[in-house]
Design a protein around this motif. Sequence first.
Motif, PDB file in Angstrom:
ATOM      1  N   ASN A 169      -7.676   9.904  -7.354  1.00  0.00           N
ATOM      2  CA  ASN A 169      -7.033   9.051  -7.758  1.00  0.00           C
ATOM      3  C   ASN A 169      -6.992   9.413  -9.367  1.00  0.00           C
ATOM      4  OD1 ASN A 169      -5.567   6.993  -6.081  1.00  0.00           O
ATOM      5  ND2 ASN A 169      -7.485   7.292  -5.054  1.00  0.00           N
ATOM      6  N   THR A 204      -3.009   0.217 -10.667  1.00  0.00           N
ATOM      7  CA  THR A 204      -3.557   0.160  -9.192  1.00  0.00           C
ATOM      8  C   THR A 204      -4.941  -0.744  -9.394  1.00  0.00           C
ATOM      9  OG1 THR A 204      -5.043   2.224  -9.661  1.00  0.00           O
ATOM     10  CG2 THR A 204      -2.988   2.496  -8.767  1.00  0.00           C
ATOM     11  N   VAL A 259       0.735  -1.151  -0.063  1.00  0.00           N
ATOM     12  CA  VAL A 259       0.068  -0.037   0.059  1.00  0.00           C
ATOM     13  C   VAL A 259       0.926   1.486   0.007  1.00  0.00           C
ATOM     14  CG1 VAL A 259      -1.870  -0.949   1.257  1.00  0.00           C
ATOM     15  CG2 VAL A 259      -0.151  -0.118   2.377  1.00  0.00           C
ATOM     16  N   TYR A 263      -5.555  -0.862  -4.201  1.00  0.00           N
ATOM     17  CA  TYR A 263      -6.667   0.130  -4.333  1.00  0.00           C
ATOM     18  C   TYR A 263      -6.100   1.380  -5.345  1.00  0.00           C
ATOM     19  CZ  TYR A 263      -8.369  -2.426  -0.457  1.00  0.00           C
ATOM     20  OH  TYR A 263      -8.835  -3.604   0.435  1.00  0.00           O
ATOM     21  N   GLY A 264      -5.766   2.464  -4.658  1.00  0.00           N
ATOM     22  CA  GLY A 264      -5.380   3.567  -5.207  1.00  0.00           C
ATOM     23  C   GLY A 264      -3.930   3.909  -4.969  1.00  0.00           C
ATOM     24  N   THR A 265      -3.486   5.308  -5.089  1.00  0.00           N
ATOM     25  CA  THR A 265      -2.220   5.661  -4.736  1.00  0.00           C
ATOM     26  C   THR A 265      -2.250   6.777  -3.600  1.00  0.00           C
ATOM     27  OG1 THR A 265      -2.118   7.195  -6.483  1.00  0.00           O
ATOM     28  CG2 THR A 265      -0.963   5.254  -7.180  1.00  0.00           C
ATOM     29  N   SER A 269      -7.158   3.957   0.353  1.00  0.00           N
ATOM     30  CA  SER A 269      -5.817   3.231  -0.203  1.00  0.00           C
ATOM     31  C   SER A 269      -4.914   2.521   0.743  1.00  0.00           C
ATOM     32  CB  SER A 269      -5.082   4.344  -1.070  1.00  0.00           C
ATOM     33  OG  SER A 269      -6.079   4.709  -2.045  1.00  0.00           O
TER      34      SER A 269
END
Length: 795
Positions: free
Chosen positions: A738, A217, A116, A145-147, A152
């Motif tokens: 994101n 992602t 993560v 998930y995302g950045t 996230s």
Amino acid sequence: MTADSRLRLSTSEDRAERYRVTMSVTPPRAGPYHDLRVLDASTGAAGAMAAMFLADYGADVVKIEPVQTGPLDGDPGWLCWDRNKVLTSFDPAGRHGRRELRRLLAATDVAVFDRVPGQLEADGWDGATLTAAHPNMVHAWLPPYGTTGRWSQLPGDPLLLAAAAGVCDYQQALTDVPVAPVVPTLTYAHGALGATAIAAALLERLRSGQGQAVTVTGLHAVAAMHSSVMSRAPGQIIPRRKGGLGIPNYRVYRCRDGQWLYLGTLIQPFFLTALEVLGLLEVMVLPGIDGDFTNVMNPEFNEQVGARLEQRFAERDRADWLHALDAAGVPNAPVCSRAEWFDGETVAVNELRVGLDHKKLGRVDLPGLPVSLSATPGAIRHLPDDDHRFSSGDLWNEERAEPVRPPAPATEGDEAPGFPRALEGLRVVDASSFIAGTFGPALLADYGADVLKVEPPEGDPYRIFALGFLAVNQGKRGVQLDLKDPSDRQAYLELVARADVVVDNLRPATATRLGIASTDLHATNPRLVHCSVSAFGTKGSWAPRRGFDPLVQALSGLLHAQGGADIPMIATMPVHDIGGGTVAAFGTLAALYAREHTGQGQVVQTSLAGVSVMLQSGELVSYRGRPPSPIGGRDFAGPRAGYRLYECQNGWICVAASTRDQMSGLLRALDLLESANGASRAELLAAEGTGTLASVIARKLAPLPTEEALDYLSAEGVPAARVLTRAETLDDPWLEANRFFHIVDDPVFGRCKLVRSYAEWSRSGTSTPKPDASAPTVGQHTAEVLAEVGIERLG
């Protein structure tokens, strides 16, 4: 020399000898990536699958496993996801582990991570740090998930991703509730997307002499799988409620014998033929339908049409209807179980099932390769087992010749904003239609290729689904050619002569009749990579048939798995279309990489059937005594009391208590410890999602606002997220943070909001199309493109 030092030397020599002997009896690595080393430092299935693709096509992949774990720990799918890899175990956080990880990183071409945000930076394994230290490295980061943003930092989990990104609320349901996907198709898509982006970065490295950091992602996987539905145009109304089996021309029906079939008449000609077979052509003149096929899909009228078809299908057994529909050429399929599909003809004759021996488990059957390369094929050589487990110190010690690369261009600073995009300069002819064929070129366009969308005068039939077409064709140029016309066919071959890639989804007989089969194309351009995407592969009784995504969902057991014993339920994501397009892009890029060494093109083939086994890879791995794969049910909320969706006062949340400690935390958060009734922590963790404990938890959560419930759970360390609704998706702050969407100016629909990209690059410019990079109108760029190949088109 002391006795201890002699013992250490002897032990080291013995290990090295075992490594040499083991690798000498293992089938040799071959394929386009046989000259590459890949370090798989991921911990989840998506990263493992990305590295698996590279290993399947020849790369020397070393997988770092957590200490005291192995491929038999956890999901049986690890037997598939870690195939063809050499295993080693050490703790990267320890002193010895950090030293070994640094050594392996210095020797690798590709490094795959999936932690993560923030964790890699804290340990110094992030893309910026490692590509600065090793300029030739491709650093692939696949965060779950995302950045950035609220969700996230959650531990990786496919149900949490599906909830937080809105996928659960898009799932088909009989009532207006979100649904938990039974199969983690987002995870499998994430892995395939990661492998495809890595393949693009490796091809770019041959040109530039430089590696770079690539980020794919979990949200990129959502963007791919939902590209055709997560969109908005001016004036578009998003339905507030859902429920039912879908539009009448594209849904399941129950027959007299209780068996189900899927009617796959996506476009008008197929539906009219189906009505003729059913003896129901009068449906088209019902009030509200008025002879217009699009009204059949209108929520205001489709219920009455569906009811008429339900009644008619219930009059005969399924076998009768399948025979009648097949005879008329109507796309349809029986709803089957996973076992029926994996044991069946299509999987067998297309070599989509491979059996290997395991010393502890006996015979293990697992999914085969989803894409084939005619000149540099991949192979499944061995399972992840103790025979292929070694000390890290025994690996990658030998000298090897570095791949020949051009000198890196001079740049200023850490970034090179003007550097060409990853696939800039690559020309792709997209002669496909609908989604499966055209999504592969969509990925290549997203990575920077010049993609020419070739359509007949009437256009791609998928244009009837306007925003869906827009999403999977943005950034392409449009060329109109009638391939039945000799002059247009010659113009097409002129495009082929100057192209790097052609992608089509023509049936073989059609391609041969038109004079554009692989042999014709390669006679025109021997360096061409020709990628063919079919529905059911090249062999077997289903091979000549037309096929759409839901038909493969029906055949492959996905519908049965989601709906369970109650009713088959479809995944509203076109999972096989997008998966097929993704592996088509991967295979194409692998073939282009091989071309840099051989100078020759080749044929790349994939199919919806082929990708079906990848998209249930964990569920299809089989051996004597394996735990059963999960099965859902009507409006499935989740398999366990601690791992499912729950309704709160003002919305739904997803709870993902996957460990005993997290399950205890869930009960503490809701003051339910007394509800354990003496059950062990293991029993509580395994409690069924429709059982007594789940009902108690549901009653506790029902009166709580979602934010209050999430606060309670977070305080006890229980992973949880709010279920995003369809109506909220297009304006969700986390998705916006994101950069999930972007705006394109479309000449027909105006300013539209579409998914933005499928990867991020540290050096190859940006993966964002230009703001005006909408999908082309039919033939929009015909004169411009033909002029580039010396053809003047008048009129």
